[in-house]
Design a protein around this motif. Structure first.
Motif, short mmCIF file in Angstrom:
data_model
loop_
_atom_site.label_atom_id
_atom_site.label_comp_id
_atom_site.label_asym_id
_atom_site.label_seq_id
_atom_site.Cartn_x
_atom_site.Cartn_y
_atom_site.Cartn_z
N UNK A 1 -42.63 88.17 -7.92
CA UNK A 1 -43.36 89.02 -6.97
C UNK A 1 -44.20 88.19 -6.01
N UNK A 2 -44.23 88.64 -4.76
CA UNK A 2 -45.06 87.95 -3.79
C UNK A 2 -46.54 88.23 -4.06
N UNK A 3 -47.38 87.39 -3.46
CA UNK A 3 -48.84 87.53 -3.54
C UNK A 3 -49.40 87.27 -4.93
N UNK A 4 -48.58 86.84 -5.87
CA UNK A 4 -49.08 86.57 -7.23
C UNK A 4 -49.52 85.12 -7.33
N UNK A 5 -50.62 84.87 -8.04
CA UNK A 5 -50.99 83.47 -8.28
C UNK A 5 -49.97 82.81 -9.19
N UNK B 1 -49.47 81.66 -3.99
CA UNK B 1 -48.83 82.97 -3.80
C UNK B 1 -47.74 82.90 -2.72
N UNK B 2 -46.64 83.56 -2.98
CA UNK B 2 -45.52 83.57 -2.05
C UNK B 2 -45.63 84.78 -1.12
N UNK B 3 -44.97 84.67 0.03
CA UNK B 3 -44.97 85.75 1.01
C UNK B 3 -43.51 86.07 1.33
N UNK B 4 -43.05 87.23 0.86
CA UNK B 4 -41.64 87.59 1.07
C UNK B 4 -41.31 87.72 2.55
N UNK B 5 -42.29 88.20 3.32
CA UNK B 5 -42.03 88.38 4.75
C UNK B 5 -41.87 87.03 5.46
N UNK B 6 -42.42 85.99 4.88
CA UNK B 6 -42.25 84.65 5.44
C UNK B 6 -40.93 84.03 4.99
N UNK B 7 -40.60 84.22 3.71
CA UNK B 7 -39.35 83.68 3.17
C UNK B 7 -38.97 84.50 1.95
N UNK B 8 -37.75 85.03 1.98
CA UNK B 8 -37.33 85.97 0.94
C UNK B 8 -36.73 85.28 -0.28
N UNK B 9 -36.22 84.07 -0.14
CA UNK B 9 -35.65 83.38 -1.29
C UNK B 9 -35.72 81.88 -1.09
N UNK C 1 -39.80 89.01 -4.81
CA UNK C 1 -39.82 90.48 -4.86
C UNK C 1 -40.90 91.01 -3.93
N UNK C 2 -40.56 92.09 -3.24
CA UNK C 2 -41.47 92.64 -2.25
C UNK C 2 -42.61 93.41 -2.90
N UNK C 3 -43.78 93.28 -2.30
CA UNK C 3 -44.95 94.08 -2.66
C UNK C 3 -45.40 94.77 -1.38
N UNK C 4 -45.87 96.01 -1.52
CA UNK C 4 -46.29 96.77 -0.34
C UNK C 4 -47.61 96.23 0.18
N UNK C 5 -47.52 95.16 0.98
CA UNK C 5 -48.72 94.52 1.51
C UNK C 5 -48.77 94.56 3.04
N UNK C 6 -47.85 95.31 3.65
CA UNK C 6 -47.85 95.43 5.10
C UNK C 6 -47.86 96.91 5.49
N UNK C 7 -48.85 97.28 6.30
CA UNK C 7 -48.90 98.65 6.80
C UNK C 7 -47.89 98.81 7.93
N UNK D 1 -42.00 98.48 9.39
CA UNK D 1 -42.76 97.95 8.26
C UNK D 1 -42.09 96.66 7.83
N UNK D 2 -42.84 95.57 7.78
CA UNK D 2 -42.27 94.27 7.44
C UNK D 2 -41.86 94.16 5.99
N UNK D 3 -42.25 95.12 5.15
CA UNK D 3 -41.85 95.08 3.74
C UNK D 3 -40.38 95.45 3.61
N UNK D 4 -39.93 95.60 2.38
CA UNK D 4 -38.52 95.89 2.12
C UNK D 4 -38.39 97.05 1.16
N UNK D 5 -37.18 97.63 1.11
CA UNK D 5 -36.91 98.71 0.17
C UNK D 5 -37.78 99.91 0.43
N UNK D 6 -38.23 100.55 -0.66
CA UNK D 6 -39.08 101.74 -0.52
C UNK D 6 -40.39 101.42 0.18
N UNK D 7 -40.83 100.17 0.06
CA UNK D 7 -42.07 99.78 0.73
C UNK D 7 -41.95 99.81 2.24
#
Length: 433
Positions: free
Chosen positions: A162-166, A213-221, A247-253, A282-288
């Motif tokens: 998951x992104x944003x995780x330490x 912490x990773x940022x999926x919107x910056x790099x997905x894999x 993995x995407x987290x809903x961190x973008x409005x 929305x820069x997130x993915x999936x349901x987010x």
């Protein structure tokens, strides 16, 4: 007669002078030389020069390599002194060595493997022609060669991180190398330009963790190559490739394409007319990243927004619910919200202003003279009136706007044509002559 036992190995022959004396006086004697050859018997067993031979041999030695040469001697003579060498108790089958029965040379007959067997103890017998034998031991130490590449075994691998995780554990793995010494010592590494770290846990176990912490919107894999190399000569290497998906987290409005929209619609429109579309991403993915559009309650409590406009919750299309009347409502404002389906849901807003365009749907209305008067309007004209004398002014209004409300006047009927004229734009009725 033999006074004591003789030993051929000490004295192979004896030389005697035999003297015979008579009984006369003076006595007389005669002599003769006697040579006695001691005949050998098999009374000596073969003896090795060393009771223990110690040798080393690299594990990658080719077949028929000379491992060692043993030597035994037998003090007897003839066939009793001829020695034949052999491996003791069928060692020819169980051990990868063979011995030359005449020379005592021990050679390699099967490939060695340090990782399978590091030491061999070989017993050699030397047997003479009479059946006596001697033994020695050959201790053979197999020397390790760096012939094995390190092996990596993945114990745990996360399907996604998951992104944003330490600091997050991505994988747990172990490394092994059956070689010994530096040949079996290993170092692990990954690429330097990745936000991951390798952390040793306990002997030959490592964890792959995120450095930040990773940022999926910056790099997905991320494609990571784990390199394992030993410290032998030459070095041997192993690589293991793995793909880490973020993995995407809903961190973008949601973000609207513009902060405010201006829509124009002509009055008297048909109900359910599509008047415009608002768009958000929305820069997130999936349901987010799946958005739902809705109208917010208007700031003006007297604005009947729910009966004026509707929005498609999936596409953001706006529809006029009923015919609009420019003369009743020339413009109105409202807020649109776009919310994603993340947890928690994030949203943003945009302002929409609808301008109602006028349509020429109103005929001019004459205010003066009163169109519904019971009697015609009468104006007095002085006899001495000169041309251009203002006799009357027709006053009319139009409920429309702009050009639709611009009025022009003309005479439709006159009992005396050419006597009067009307100003096309002013409505003033004047004498023409």
């Amino acid at each position: 007669m033999l006074d004591k036992a003789v030993d051929r190995e000490e004295q192979p022959e004896l030389s005697l002078i035999l003297t015979a004396l008579d009984g006369g006086a003076p006595p007389r004697s005669g002599t003769t030389a006697v040579r006695i050859e001691v005949v050998d018997i098999n009374d000596n067993a073969p003896e090795f020069l060393q009771s223990l031979y110690e040798v080393q041999i690299p594990e990658n030695s080719p077949l028929n390599t000379l491992v060692a040469a043993v030597s035994a001697r037998d003090l007897d003579a003839g066939t009793y002194g001829n020695v034949a060498y052999a491996l003791f108790q069928g060692d020819e089958v169980t051990q990868p060595f063979v011995i030359d029965e005449l020379t005592g040379e021990i050679r390699l007959q099967r490939a060695l493997d340090f990782e399978e067997t590091q030491k061999y103890t070989v017993e050699i017998t030397a047997t003479d022609g009479g059946g006596l034998s001697g033994k020695c031991t050959v201790a053979i130490e197999v020397e390790d060669v760096n012939d094995n590449a390190p092996e990596l075994t993945m114990s745990t691998l996360a399907s996604s991180t998951p992104e944003n995780s330490p600091e997050t554990v991505v994988a747990v793995f172990s490394v092994s190398d059956p070689d010994s010494g530096d040949n079996g010592r290993m170092v692990c590494s990954i690429q330097d330009d990745l936000p991951f770290l390798l952390k040793p846990t306990f002997k030959n176990f490592y964890t792959l963790v995120t450095e930040r912490p990773l940022d999926r919107e910056e790099r997905a894999e991320y494609n990571i190559t784990i390199s394992v190399s030993d410290l032998g000569t030459p070095r041997r290497h192993t690589q293991h490739n793995l793909t880490v998906r973020v993995a995407d987290v809903s961190d973008n409005a949601p973000a609207f394409s513009q902060p405010a929209y201006t829509l124009r619609v002509r009055e008297n429109n048909s109900p359910a007319l599509h008047i415009g579309t608002v768009r958000a991403t929305d820069a997130d993915a999936g349901a987010n990243a799946q958005l739902t559009y809705s109208l917010l309650p208007p700031s003006d409590p007297h604005l009947p927004l729910a009966s004026l406009v509707a929005i498609n919750p999936d596409t953001g299309q706006l529809f006029a619910l009923r015919a609009l009347d420019y003369e009743a409502l020339r413009a109105f404002d409202f807020q649109v919200r776009a919310a994603d389906r993340g947890a928690p849901a994030l949203s943003s807003q945009a302002r929409v202003r609808v301008l109602v365009a006028d349509a020429n749907d109103h005929a001019p209305v004459v205010l003066y003279p009163p169109p519904n008067a019971s009697a015609p309007c009468t104006e007095l004209l002085p006899r001495a009136a000169e041309p251009g004398y203002l006799l009357a002014k027709v006053v009319a209004v139009d409920g429309d706007a702009g050009q639709n409300a611009w009025l022009s006047y003309r005479l439709l009927q006159a009992t005396e044509p050419g006597l009067f004229g009307v100003g096309a734009h002013s409505g003033e009725v004047r004498t023409a002559r």
